[in-house]
Design an enzyme around this catalytic site. Structure first.
Site, PDB file in Angstrom:
ATOM      1  N   SER A   1       1.128  42.453 -30.797  1.00  0.00           N
ATOM      2  CA  SER A   1       0.341  41.289 -32.165  1.00  0.00           C
ATOM      3  C   SER A   1       1.510  39.895 -32.068  1.00  0.00           C
ATOM      4  O   SER A   1       3.008  40.258 -31.960  1.00  0.00           O
ATOM      5  CB  SER A   1       0.181  41.461 -33.010  1.00  0.00           C
ATOM      6  OG  SER A   1      -0.452  42.777 -33.795  1.00  0.00           O
TER       7      SER A   1
ATOM      8  N   GLN B   1      -8.867  54.530 -61.213  1.00  0.00           N
ATOM      9  CA  GLN B   1      -9.853  54.904 -62.460  1.00  0.00           C
ATOM     10  C   GLN B   1      -9.665  55.987 -62.897  1.00  0.00           C
ATOM     11  O   GLN B   1      -9.586  56.338 -63.884  1.00  0.00           O
ATOM     12  CB  GLN B   1     -11.034  54.917 -61.444  1.00  0.00           C
ATOM     13  CG  GLN B   1     -12.336  54.624 -62.241  1.00  0.00           C
ATOM     14  CD  GLN B   1     -12.145  52.884 -62.609  1.00  0.00           C
ATOM     15  OE1 GLN B   1     -11.363  52.287 -62.434  1.00  0.00           O
ATOM     16  NE2 GLN B   1     -13.284  52.608 -63.999  1.00  0.00           N
TER      17      GLN B   1
ATOM     18  N   GLU C   1      -2.960  48.280 -35.795  1.00  0.00           N
ATOM     19  CA  GLU C   1      -3.351  49.512 -35.268  1.00  0.00           C
ATOM     20  C   GLU C   1      -4.881  49.296 -34.924  1.00  0.00           C
ATOM     21  O   GLU C   1      -5.798  50.708 -34.828  1.00  0.00           O
ATOM     22  CB  GLU C   1      -3.147  51.168 -35.554  1.00  0.00           C
ATOM     23  CG  GLU C   1      -1.533  50.900 -34.947  1.00  0.00           C
ATOM     24  CD  GLU C   1      -0.737  52.267 -34.432  1.00  0.00           C
ATOM     25  OE1 GLU C   1      -1.578  52.850 -33.553  1.00  0.00           O
ATOM     26  OE2 GLU C   1       0.078  52.967 -35.396  1.00  0.00           O
ATOM     27  N   GLY C   2      -5.484  48.517 -34.914  1.00  0.00           N
ATOM     28  CA  GLY C   2      -6.740  47.948 -35.239  1.00  0.00           C
ATOM     29  C   GLY C   2      -7.458  48.214 -36.293  1.00  0.00           C
ATOM     30  O   GLY C   2      -7.689  48.432 -36.786  1.00  0.00           O
TER      31      GLY C   2
ATOM     32  N   TRP D   1       4.510  40.392 -36.972  1.00  0.00           N
ATOM     33  CA  TRP D   1       3.664  42.631 -38.314  1.00  0.00           C
ATOM     34  C   TRP D   1       4.977  44.142 -37.178  1.00  0.00           C
ATOM     35  O   TRP D   1       3.807  44.518 -36.685  1.00  0.00           O
ATOM     36  CB  TRP D   1       2.854  42.235 -37.593  1.00  0.00           C
ATOM     37  CG  TRP D   1       1.776  41.270 -38.084  1.00  0.00           C
ATOM     38  CD1 TRP D   1       0.654  40.405 -37.539  1.00  0.00           C
ATOM     39  CD2 TRP D   1       1.798  40.115 -38.799  1.00  0.00           C
ATOM     40  NE1 TRP D   1       0.556  38.984 -38.368  1.00  0.00           N
ATOM     41  CE2 TRP D   1       1.001  39.063 -39.288  1.00  0.00           C
ATOM     42  CE3 TRP D   1       2.794  40.766 -40.650  1.00  0.00           C
ATOM     43  CZ2 TRP D   1       0.856  38.626 -41.020  1.00  0.00           C
ATOM     44  CZ3 TRP D   1       2.832  40.031 -41.929  1.00  0.00           C
ATOM     45  CH2 TRP D   1       1.534  38.886 -41.530  1.00  0.00           C
TER      46      TRP D   1
ATOM     47  N   ASN E   1      -2.763  36.149 -32.156  1.00  0.00           N
ATOM     48  CA  ASN E   1      -3.230  37.299 -32.377  1.00  0.00           C
ATOM     49  C   ASN E   1      -2.798  38.256 -32.842  1.00  0.00           C
ATOM     50  O   ASN E   1      -1.283  39.177 -32.628  1.00  0.00           O
ATOM     51  CB  ASN E   1      -3.292  36.713 -30.729  1.00  0.00           C
ATOM     52  CG  ASN E   1      -2.209  37.129 -29.832  1.00  0.00           C
ATOM     53  OD1 ASN E   1      -1.664  36.638 -29.497  1.00  0.00           O
ATOM     54  ND2 ASN E   1      -2.220  38.322 -29.322  1.00  0.00           N
TER      55      ASN E   1
ATOM     56  N   GLN F   1     -18.843  64.369 -66.141  1.00  0.00           N
ATOM     57  CA  GLN F   1     -19.029  64.743 -65.070  1.00  0.00           C
ATOM     58  C   GLN F   1     -18.563  63.418 -64.561  1.00  0.00           C
ATOM     59  O   GLN F   1     -18.905  63.702 -63.033  1.00  0.00           O
ATOM     60  CB  GLN F   1     -20.981  64.954 -65.212  1.00  0.00           C
ATOM     61  CG  GLN F   1     -21.439  66.306 -64.974  1.00  0.00           C
ATOM     62  CD  GLN F   1     -23.078  66.004 -65.313  1.00  0.00           C
ATOM     63  OE1 GLN F   1     -23.493  65.250 -65.562  1.00  0.00           O
ATOM     64  NE2 GLN F   1     -23.262  67.210 -64.919  1.00  0.00           N
TER      65      GLN F   1
ATOM     66  N   THR G   1       6.513  46.483 -36.884  1.00  0.00           N
ATOM     67  CA  THR G   1       7.045  47.822 -37.245  1.00  0.00           C
ATOM     68  C   THR G   1       8.744  48.907 -36.802  1.00  0.00           C
ATOM     69  O   THR G   1       8.249  49.073 -35.915  1.00  0.00           O
ATOM     70  CB  THR G   1       5.750  48.873 -38.268  1.00  0.00           C
ATOM     71  OG1 THR G   1       4.774  48.511 -38.551  1.00  0.00           O
ATOM     72  CG2 THR G   1       6.221  50.043 -38.681  1.00  0.00           C
TER      73      THR G   1
END
Lengths: 407, 283
Positions: free
Chosen positions: A150, A360, A387-388, A180, A154, A303, A182
């Site tokens: 990357s 939650q 990775e996409g 980017w 782009n 529930q 890693t």
């Protein structure tokens, strides 16, 4: 196996090739894989989970743990034993990444990038000499590698690489910026993609191996990320970066193909990471559902909570089976691009869904750092992007479907 | 290295009964287990339930794994082999089919071969240290073992008897609660953790050693070793083949959860405290 049991014609044909082995592996893993999964699970529970929160707070690379994982063979699962790896299959690798990510998502991505994005392309496209030089030292956990595709201009549009590679005598000179990346602050080598022939567009991209540190290669500031903070992410800046001609990986112009094939496999590693994060979030929610009481009973009796837990478990299990199947297809050397894209898409969306619901279920406790739910929520988000992106995965799946139904 | 010809092999007895319930003192949900002070950073607890008929604890669906002290024993044996002080490490376990998994874990750690002594059903429920020690003594004679290393106790029943009884049956010296062990010429130097501190003894081989917590830190199996473990052999043996009767001499009358901890009472002064103690008949 009657075809009535197997709705997809693709699955029938795969199963016919390998008999019951494929389907039974979906139902229950072979003993070897179970043992290996248990070892990684034990390691993650004992060594990663207790420190994950602190690693995240400190943005600290888990160097000690990476070395220990290297000693176990986990940093180079698919690499043959002759080169220093564990010599196991991709299914084993996916299991390992999932279990490790369940303990610490950052460690999971560090393992995944080293295995799939760095060692992967060199194993597949490297010469014997390159393999010895660039693979063996990176199997022990002492050194990790990274993958520089990357750029600031782009990400999804990988074919528009503007980093240049010009030949000057017996050297390649690389210039440009990669974004980017890693692992880059902790890496000792990188696979870099650069344009050797701008006029050929994406067919003019080639792949190169660059050691780190190296004159002409510098690192940008470490990004301050929402999640996976123990893994470093930064730009790689190449200015008059000179490397020997022998450092080209594969043939000239093969770069785009190498990148795409590498990402096909890499996305299974990310799918596994997403599964691990989702599973950890589910663990946390189910445990809380037993312990927290409200309206006179544990909230697991309600529930509303039960439906959430069911949906969470279903999302994870579905994505897990997709991941295993894609890995098995890859191990059987069958086409797996569509299945890998499905797995990554399903797993990453499961991770964000499950971690969202986990907060939650935990209510207020889900929002504070005392409980890991908030960290899983932050860690999960990136799996839909790197990775996409999920959008790219959908394009990959759609293209494959349309090809299957070609008029 | 004359050691390797004299010490033939080390047999490591694995206990696979029970749960992985360790971490903080766990009387609150482990009725059968007493206060544990093992500081292992494992946070998963398996809630132990007493069976409705109060004859024992529920073991159905509870994951069984290697007793942590036995893991330490296996690790010590493998370390001896790596130092080339022993020739062969044999991992032994008594129990039903599932114990094979535990034996394989030992093989993945580095043991050379395994022996599974099949005991299942009712026999397994009543299997205790005396029967296991008899099995073990018989195996040690058959295999001509020079050293037996076991965990000091199983964390499900906490008996702390098997090592000692095995040594007595074989008339071998024993080094129990070992936190350190070294082979010195033809003697074994063992540092024992006792209530008063540390005791160092020297015992002759063949001997029995039981492993305590600080003996070592067990390794994680490496992936290549897990693959190699698949090819290693596990022999199947029945207690009858060894001439051992597994009938229990003990009868469990009942099993109960420990009493729920009652809330304490806070008092303001020392006089109040003495008064309350006198009331309760403690003083």
């Amino acid at each position: 196996m009657s075809s009535a049991l197997l709705p997809s014609s693709r699955l029938t044909s795969v199963a016919r090739w390998h008999g019951v082995r494929c389907l039974s592996q979906l139902a229950e893993l072979p003993e070897l894989h179970q043992m290996m999964r248990q070892t990684c699970r034990d390691y993650a529970q004992k060594e990663l989970a207790p420190i994950a929160a602190q690693l995240d707070k400190d943005h600290k690379f888990p160097a000690k743990q990476v070395k220990e994982l290297g000693a176990m063979g986990v940093m180079a699962v698919e690499v043959p034993e002759s080169l220093g790896g564990a010599g196991m299959d991709y299914l084993a690798y996916c299991l390992a990444v999932e279990e490790l990510s369940r303990g610490c998502a950052s460690t999971g991505v560090i393992v995944s990038v080293n295995n799939s994005l760095y060692l992967g392309p060199i194993l597949k496209f490297g010469t014997e000499e390159q393999k010895k030089q660039w693979i063996t030292p990176f199997t022990t956990g002492e050194r990790v590698g990274c993958f520089a595709l990357s750029e600031p201009g782009n990400g999804s549009d990988a074919g528009a690489a503007s980093t240049l590679a010009q030949q000057e005598g017996d050297e390649w000179v690389l210039s440009g910026t990669k974004a980017w990346i890693t692992n880059c602050w902790d890496a000792s080598a990188t696979v870099v993609f650069a344009t050797t022939d701008k006029s050929l567009k994406h067919k003019g991209i080639s792949a190169f191996l660059v050691p780190m540190p190296h004159p002409g290669l510098s690192l940008g500031k470490k990004e301050d990320k929402l999640g996976i903070r123990a893994s470093s992410t930064a730009n790689i800046i190449l200015e008059d970066c000179r490397i020997p001609l022998g450092n080209m990986l594969g043939e000239r112009g093969m770069g785009f193909k190498i990148a795409m094939q590498t990402l096909d496999s890499g996305r299974l590693g990310i799918a596994a990471q997403a599964l691990g994060i989702a599973q950890a979030a589910l663990d946390c929610s189910a445990d809380y559902a037993h312990k927290r009481t409200a309206f006179g009973a544990p909230i697991g009796k309600l529930q509303a909570i039960q439906f959430k837990l069911a949906d969470m478990a279903l999302a994870i299990e579905s994505a897990r089976l997709l991941t295993w199947r894609a890995a098995m297809l890859r191990d059987a050397k069958k086409p797996f691009t569509k299945e890998a894209a499905m797995a990554k898409l399903a797993a990453s969306e499961a991770a964000t869904f499950v971690s969202h619901q986990a907060i939650q279920v935990l209510g207020g406790m889900g929002y504070v750092t005392d409980m890991p739910a908030e960290r899983h929520y932050r860690d999960a988000r990136i799996t839909e992007i790197y990775e996409g992106t999920s959008e790219i995965q959908r394009l990959v799946i759609a293209n494959n479907i349309l090809k299957e139904y070609q008029q | 290295m004359h050691r390797s010809s004299e010490v033939k092999h080390v047999a490591s007895y694995l206990n696979t009964r029970g749960c992985e319930c360790f971490g903080q003192p766990c009387e609150s949900h482990c009725p059968v287990l007493t206060d544990r002070t093992i500081h292992v950073q494992l946070k998963t607890f398996i809630k132990i339930r007493v069976k409705p008929d109060r004859t024992g604890v529920v073991t159905d669906g509870v994951k069984h794994s290697m007793n942590p002290f036995c893991e330490i024993a296996v690790e010590e044996a493998i370390k001896l082999k790596e130092k080339k002080l022993v020739k062969e490490v044999v991992a032994v376990s008594c129990g039903p089919q599932q114990v094979q998994e535990t034996i394989r874990t030992a093989l993945a750690m580095g043991a050379d071969r395994g022996i599974h002594v099949e005991v299942s059903g009712k026999d397994y429920e009543t299997l205790g240290p005396l029967q296991v020690s008899k099995i073990f003594a018989a195996l040690a004679k058959k295999e001509q073992a020079d050293l037996i290393i076991l965990g000091k106790q199983a964390i499900d029943d906490d008996c702390n008897q098997t090592g000692q009884i095995t040594a007595a049956l074989l008339d071998w010296p024993q080094g129990t609660f070992a936190s350190e062990m070294t082979l010195e010429a033809d003697k074994l130097k063992v540092v024992r953790e006792v209530d008063g501190g540390l005791e160092t003894i020297k015992i002759n081989l063949p001997a029995v050693v039981t492993a305590d917590l600080r003996l070592n830190t067990p390794r994680y199996a490496t992936l290549p070793n897990i693959m190699k473990a698949k090819k290693k052999k596990i022999a199947n043996v029945k207690p009858a083949d060894l001439g051992v009767d597994v009938c229990s001499r003990l009868e469990v009358l009942k099993v109960d959860e420990p009493p729920q901890r009652q809330a304490g009472v806070k008092v303001e002064t020392v006089d109040d405290l003495v008064g309350k103690l006198k009331e309760a008949g403690r003083v």
